[in-house]
Structures are given as structure tokens and as C-alpha cells.
Design a protein around this motif. Structure first.
Motif, PDB file in Angstrom:
ATOM      1  N   ASN A  39      54.838  34.977  24.417  1.00 58.91           N
ATOM      2  CA  ASN A  39      55.026  33.771  25.269  1.00 58.91           C
ATOM      3  C   ASN A  39      54.631  34.457  26.605  1.00 58.91           C
ATOM      4  OD1 ASN A  39      55.718  31.279  23.746  1.00 58.91           O
ATOM      5  ND2 ASN A  39      57.171  33.024  22.841  1.00 58.91           N
ATOM      6  N   LEU A  40      54.722  35.132  27.245  1.00 57.84           N
ATOM      7  CA  LEU A  40      54.415  35.527  28.827  1.00 57.84           C
ATOM      8  C   LEU A  40      53.087  36.091  28.823  1.00 57.84           C
ATOM      9  CD1 LEU A  40      58.001  37.192  29.741  1.00 57.84           C
ATOM     10  CD2 LEU A  40      56.905  34.666  30.227  1.00 57.84           C
ATOM     11  N   TYR A  41      52.628  36.891  27.911  1.00 52.79           N
ATOM     12  CA  TYR A  41      51.265  37.613  28.250  1.00 52.79           C
ATOM     13  C   TYR A  41      50.190  37.434  27.102  1.00 52.79           C
ATOM     14  CZ  TYR A  41      54.847  40.392  30.930  1.00 52.79           C
ATOM     15  OH  TYR A  41      55.501  40.776  31.668  1.00 52.79           O
ATOM     16  N   LYS A  42      50.534  36.754  25.961  1.00 53.46           N
ATOM     17  CA  LYS A  42      49.518  36.650  25.007  1.00 53.46           C
ATOM     18  C   LYS A  42      48.842  35.326  25.245  1.00 53.46           C
ATOM     19  CE  LYS A  42      49.447  40.807  23.064  1.00 53.46           C
ATOM     20  NZ  LYS A  42      48.467  41.640  23.623  1.00 53.46           N
ATOM     21  N   LYS A  43      49.625  34.258  25.402  1.00 50.46           N
ATOM     22  CA  LYS A  43      49.168  32.826  25.453  1.00 50.46           C
ATOM     23  C   LYS A  43      48.469  32.725  26.792  1.00 50.46           C
ATOM     24  CE  LYS A  43      52.519  30.516  22.602  1.00 50.46           C
ATOM     25  NZ  LYS A  43      53.828  29.562  22.647  1.00 50.46           N
ATOM     26  N   SER A  44      47.572  31.824  26.461  1.00 50.31           N
ATOM     27  CA  SER A  44      46.726  31.662  27.956  1.00 50.31           C
ATOM     28  C   SER A  44      47.475  30.372  28.722  1.00 50.31           C
ATOM     29  CB  SER A  44      45.552  30.945  27.603  1.00 50.31           C
ATOM     30  OG  SER A  44      45.435  29.888  26.727  1.00 50.31           O
ATOM     31  N   ASP A  45      47.300  30.157  29.823  1.00 54.39           N
ATOM     32  CA  ASP A  45      47.984  29.170  30.618  1.00 54.39           C
ATOM     33  C   ASP A  45      47.929  27.681  29.866  1.00 54.39           C
ATOM     34  OD1 ASP A  45      48.828  30.867  32.357  1.00 54.39           O
ATOM     35  OD2 ASP A  45      47.204  30.275  34.009  1.00 54.39           O
ATOM     36  N   SER A  46      46.876  27.288  29.292  1.00 50.99           N
ATOM     37  CA  SER A  46      46.650  26.228  28.659  1.00 50.99           C
ATOM     38  C   SER A  46      47.404  26.023  27.531  1.00 50.99           C
ATOM     39  CB  SER A  46      45.031  26.052  28.052  1.00 50.99           C
ATOM     40  OG  SER A  46      44.677  26.985  27.296  1.00 50.99           O
ATOM     41  N   GLN A  47      47.768  27.088  26.788  1.00 51.09           N
ATOM     42  CA  GLN A  47      48.834  27.177  25.664  1.00 51.09           C
ATOM     43  C   GLN A  47      50.317  27.348  26.162  1.00 51.09           C
ATOM     44  OE1 GLN A  47      47.173  30.910  23.947  1.00 51.09           O
ATOM     45  NE2 GLN A  47      46.726  29.430  22.335  1.00 51.09           N
ATOM     46  N   LYS A  48      50.398  27.551  27.231  1.00 59.45           N
ATOM     47  CA  LYS A  48      51.893  27.408  27.986  1.00 59.45           C
ATOM     48  C   LYS A  48      52.347  26.242  28.440  1.00 59.45           C
ATOM     49  CE  LYS A  48      51.474  32.240  29.388  1.00 59.45           C
ATOM     50  NZ  LYS A  48      51.439  33.072  30.662  1.00 59.45           N
ATOM     51  N   TYR A  49      51.498  25.496  29.009  1.00 62.03           N
ATOM     52  CA  TYR A  49      51.586  24.229  29.783  1.00 62.03           C
ATOM     53  C   TYR A  49      51.099  23.098  29.244  1.00 62.03           C
ATOM     54  CZ  TYR A  49      53.718  27.405  33.184  1.00 62.03           C
ATOM     55  OH  TYR A  49      54.497  28.291  33.871  1.00 62.03           O
ATOM     56  N   ILE A  50      51.614  21.847  29.343  1.00 65.69           N
ATOM     57  CA  ILE A  50      50.967  20.666  28.892  1.00 65.69           C
ATOM     58  C   ILE A  50      50.652  19.889  30.282  1.00 65.69           C
ATOM     59  CG2 ILE A  50      51.457  18.168  28.043  1.00 65.69           C
ATOM     60  CD1 ILE A  50      53.600  19.593  26.269  1.00 65.69           C
ATOM     61  N   LYS A  51      49.543  19.407  30.629  1.00 65.26           N
ATOM     62  CA  LYS A  51      49.238  18.934  31.660  1.00 65.26           C
ATOM     63  C   LYS A  51      49.108  17.189  31.642  1.00 65.26           C
ATOM     64  CE  LYS A  51      45.751  19.219  35.527  1.00 65.26           C
ATOM     65  NZ  LYS A  51      44.652  19.623  36.405  1.00 65.26           N
ATOM     66  N   PHE A  52      49.551  16.416  32.586  1.00 65.14           N
ATOM     67  CA  PHE A  52      49.693  15.302  32.485  1.00 65.14           C
ATOM     68  C   PHE A  52      49.656  14.733  33.681  1.00 65.14           C
ATOM     69  CE2 PHE A  52      53.850  16.393  31.703  1.00 65.14           C
ATOM     70  CZ  PHE A  52      54.649  15.527  32.353  1.00 65.14           C
ATOM     71  N   ASP A  53      49.167  13.224  34.029  1.00 67.14           N
ATOM     72  CA  ASP A  53      49.395  12.637  35.294  1.00 67.14           C
ATOM     73  C   ASP A  53      50.371  11.748  35.391  1.00 67.14           C
ATOM     74  OD1 ASP A  53      47.023  14.201  36.389  1.00 67.14           O
ATOM     75  OD2 ASP A  53      45.730  12.837  35.434  1.00 67.14           O
TER      76      ASP A  53
END
Length: 83
Positions: A39-53
Motif C-alpha cells: 500500500n505504501l510503495y507499490k501502489k501509485s498515487d492515483s491508486q492511493k487517493y480519490i480526487k474530486f472537487d
């Protein structure tokens, strides 16, 4: 991998983990080291976070990057540490 001396706290005798040891941190959090590492090192940032406005009060939008459930669960453990 992180490196450094054992983590020490002035308000308690909490110095059991070394900041460079993923296994110690995972054990302290009650997680499997492989789960924490993935979860910390293999996943990309786009896989770790949901972006919304969300809308701002006086116009415009604010971008929010919220952690997914696994990362939020891991981040929540910081409140369980003694200091």
C-alpha cells in the motif's frame, strides 16, 4: 527503505521500533509487512487517493485528494500510538 535511529519519545519510554524497519512498524500497527509495503510503495498515487472537487463558498472549486479505504485505515493507526 527508511533509515535512522530508534524513535524515542520524551513523554514515554516508547523506543521499540527503528524508523528503518518496515516489519517493526507493521507489527506495531498489527498489519502484515507485505500489506503495508504494497500500500505504501507499490501502489501509485492515483491508486492511493480519490480526487474530486468541492465548491468553495464564494465561487471556484477546491481539489480534494482523499485516501482510499486501505490507506485511510493505515493512516488511522497513528492515533493508536502512545505519543
Amino acid at each position: 527503505m527508511l533509515a535512522g535511529p530508534p524513535i524515542q519519545c520524551r513523554s514515554c519510554n516508547f523506543s521499540k521500533i527503528h524508523s528503518g524497519n518496515l516489519h517493526d512498524v507493521a507489527n506495531l500497527l498489527g498489519l502484515k509487512p507485505a500489506h503495508l509495503s504494497y500500500n505504501l510503495y507499490k501502489k501509485s498515487d492515483s491508486q492511493k487517493y480519490i480526487k474530486f472537487d468541492i465548491p468553495k463558498r464564494y465561487g471556484g472549486k477546491r481539489a480534494i485528494c482523499a485516501p482510499i479505504a486501505d490507506l485511510k485505515h493505515i493512516q488511522g493507526f497513528r492515533y493508536l500510538l502512545p505519543c
